[in-house]
Design an enzyme around this catalytic site. Sequence first.
Site, PDB file in Angstrom:
ATOM      1  N   TYR A  46     129.197  64.602  31.069  1.00 46.05           N
ATOM      2  CA  TYR A  46     128.743  63.755  32.186  1.00 46.05           C
ATOM      3  C   TYR A  46     129.928  63.008  32.761  1.00 46.05           C
ATOM      4  O   TYR A  46     130.769  62.506  32.022  1.00 46.05           O
ATOM      5  CB  TYR A  46     127.712  62.727  31.696  1.00 46.05           C
ATOM      6  CG  TYR A  46     126.322  63.019  32.194  1.00 46.05           C
ATOM      7  CD1 TYR A  46     126.073  63.068  33.568  1.00 46.05           C
ATOM      8  CD2 TYR A  46     125.261  63.246  31.320  1.00 46.05           C
ATOM      9  CE1 TYR A  46     124.803  63.350  34.041  1.00 46.05           C
ATOM     10  CE2 TYR A  46     123.996  63.523  31.793  1.00 46.05           C
ATOM     11  CZ  TYR A  46     123.762  63.571  33.160  1.00 46.05           C
ATOM     12  OH  TYR A  46     122.517  63.848  33.624  1.00 46.05           O
ATOM     13  N   GLU A 102     129.643  60.796  36.039  1.00 43.31           N
ATOM     14  CA  GLU A 102     129.271  60.142  37.304  1.00 43.31           C
ATOM     15  C   GLU A 102     130.420  59.270  37.788  1.00 43.31           C
ATOM     16  O   GLU A 102     131.038  58.539  37.011  1.00 43.31           O
ATOM     17  CB  GLU A 102     127.999  59.303  37.101  1.00 43.31           C
ATOM     18  CG  GLU A 102     126.775  60.189  36.966  1.00 43.31           C
ATOM     19  CD  GLU A 102     125.487  59.418  36.744  1.00 43.31           C
ATOM     20  OE1 GLU A 102     125.456  58.209  36.992  1.00 43.31           O
ATOM     21  OE2 GLU A 102     124.521  60.049  36.297  1.00 43.31           O
ATOM     22  N   ASP A 141     129.478  73.454  59.775  1.00 49.90           N
ATOM     23  CA  ASP A 141     129.042  74.059  58.508  1.00 49.90           C
ATOM     24  C   ASP A 141     129.665  75.451  58.438  1.00 49.90           C
ATOM     25  O   ASP A 141     129.246  76.369  59.159  1.00 49.90           O
ATOM     26  CB  ASP A 141     127.510  74.132  58.491  1.00 49.90           C
ATOM     27  CG  ASP A 141     126.961  74.704  57.188  1.00 49.90           C
ATOM     28  OD1 ASP A 141     127.715  75.374  56.453  1.00 49.90           O
ATOM     29  OD2 ASP A 141     125.761  74.495  56.918  1.00 49.90           O
ATOM     30  N   THR A 149     129.569  75.855  51.423  1.00 48.49           N
ATOM     31  CA  THR A 149     129.326  76.299  50.054  1.00 48.49           C
ATOM     32  C   THR A 149     130.621  76.927  49.563  1.00 48.49           C
ATOM     33  O   THR A 149     131.549  77.163  50.347  1.00 48.49           O
ATOM     34  CB  THR A 149     128.191  77.343  49.982  1.00 48.49           C
ATOM     35  OG1 THR A 149     128.459  78.367  50.938  1.00 48.49           O
ATOM     36  CG2 THR A 149     126.836  76.716  50.261  1.00 48.49           C
ATOM     37  N   LYS A 180     130.360  82.009  48.939  1.00 51.20           N
ATOM     38  CA  LYS A 180     130.137  83.130  49.864  1.00 51.20           C
ATOM     39  C   LYS A 180     131.481  83.832  50.100  1.00 51.20           C
ATOM     40  O   LYS A 180     132.034  84.399  49.156  1.00 51.20           O
ATOM     41  CB  LYS A 180     129.480  82.609  51.142  1.00 51.20           C
ATOM     42  CG  LYS A 180     128.085  81.983  50.861  1.00 51.20           C
ATOM     43  CD  LYS A 180     127.359  81.583  52.114  1.00 51.20           C
ATOM     44  CE  LYS A 180     125.947  81.124  51.824  1.00 51.20           C
ATOM     45  NZ  LYS A 180     125.826  79.665  51.709  1.00 51.20           N
ATOM     46  N   ARG A 186     128.734  78.918  42.549  1.00 53.52           N
ATOM     47  CA  ARG A 186     127.748  78.313  43.446  1.00 53.52           C
ATOM     48  C   ARG A 186     127.971  76.808  43.477  1.00 53.52           C
ATOM     49  O   ARG A 186     127.715  76.117  42.490  1.00 53.52           O
ATOM     50  CB  ARG A 186     126.338  78.617  42.966  1.00 53.52           C
ATOM     51  CG  ARG A 186     126.059  80.085  42.824  1.00 53.52           C
ATOM     52  CD  ARG A 186     124.605  80.325  42.585  1.00 53.52           C
ATOM     53  NE  ARG A 186     123.897  80.223  43.829  1.00 53.52           N
ATOM     54  CZ  ARG A 186     123.723  81.229  44.683  1.00 53.52           C
ATOM     55  NH1 ARG A 186     124.207  82.414  44.398  1.00 53.52           N
ATOM     56  NH2 ARG A 186     123.076  81.059  45.803  1.00 53.52           N
TER      57      ARG A 186
END
Length: 421
Positions: A55, A57, A201, A227, A230, A236
């Site tokens: 973790y 954060e 985008d 993203t 692609k 991902r």
Amino acid sequence: MHDRRDSLELVDREIHELILAEERREAETIRLIPSENYVSAGVLAATGSVLTNKYSEGYPGKRYYEGQKFIDQIETIAVERAKALFGAEHANVQPYSGSPANLAVYLAFLQPGDTVMGMALPHGGHLTHGWNVSITGKYFRSVQYGVRKETGRIDYDEVRALCLRERPKLLWAGGTAIPRVVDFAAFAAMAKEVGAVFAADISHIAGLVVGGAHPSPVPVADVVTTTTHKTLRGPRGGMLLSPSTHAQALDRAVFPGLQGGPHNHTTAGIAVALKEAAQPEFRAYAQQIVANAKALAGSLLEHGFDLVSGGTDNHLILIDLTNKGIPGKKAAKSLDRAGIELNYNTVPFDPRKPFDPSGIRIGTPAVTSRGMREPEMKQIAAWMARIIAAPEDEGLAQRVAGEIRELCGRFPAPGGLGIGE
Ligand code: DSN
């Protein structure tokens, strides 16, 4: 040191076998979904690592958990590589994927009810650009633009007129089914005229942008979203790029505004992919994606296919199957049986429903990663034409699937365990 008793094969044979089966399927199939690719073994290794245990954060140097000595270095490397590769002043590599990255833009710049303008989903936009079923179309006042019926292309004068009339606070460019170059400078000028934030985008074309095969919006956009899986060929994930003036607003929008702990295994995979994308071979890859798409489009036209906008400038081709007398879904399923994987898709002004539309959408990022070139594109178009002319012919589908396996055997899929080689 790995303990064999912990191996996936022994812990969960069922999932192990299914992963191997998927790897074989990907190896033996012509994968034409334009938003998919094959990542390298390096990206796979980083993604499937112990970083998933941690973790963190916050951001490097300012976390809410201890034990960040290595995680901070990994995220910093990913951020610096993203900035260098795209020429951006600021990068955030924490968005879980494209939709969360886009939501961060809303949270950073808009209040609920403000006006957003984006390309309509059936014309090639994305859900998060204000489409009515998305939170972005429900919580904001959405105005949508499209392409011209006669050309299948954006009419920039028309979009500008709409922009001047509706005065959006946020203007989106880019989408998921746009086969032509997007004129980011034209969008930036419109946004400036009405005082809108301009968001580009580039999820579909990020790899083309870094490879010099599509103009970059980074110099003209307030924020660029993408993203990473692609054409960029990473895991991902998602990224935001911006001038440093917007860094704080965007970072706060991602965390704590929308997300908790970043997926550190993904961050590492992104870092590896960005390193790969900075190599000269990636530039050649990006150029070949476009050369292959143009070759595929040319052969499809020879076989009588109706291409939206008449062809392609990038990695993607949108086919309207109306003249072939077969709906997109039926064509997609027949082609899938024959070993050609793509997705059914609406075409602009589609009279059919989105779940059974008139078109199919294809692209060349994955086949290009396998090293296929123009001669193979010609062969793929011929197979598509044969199957679409006889979609019920099971024998033909099996014969074509066999021919495709033979071709795929000559172009091994990158990454994975190498079972397809
Ligand atoms: N699902 C992506 C695509 O296939 O284009 C867009 O979100």
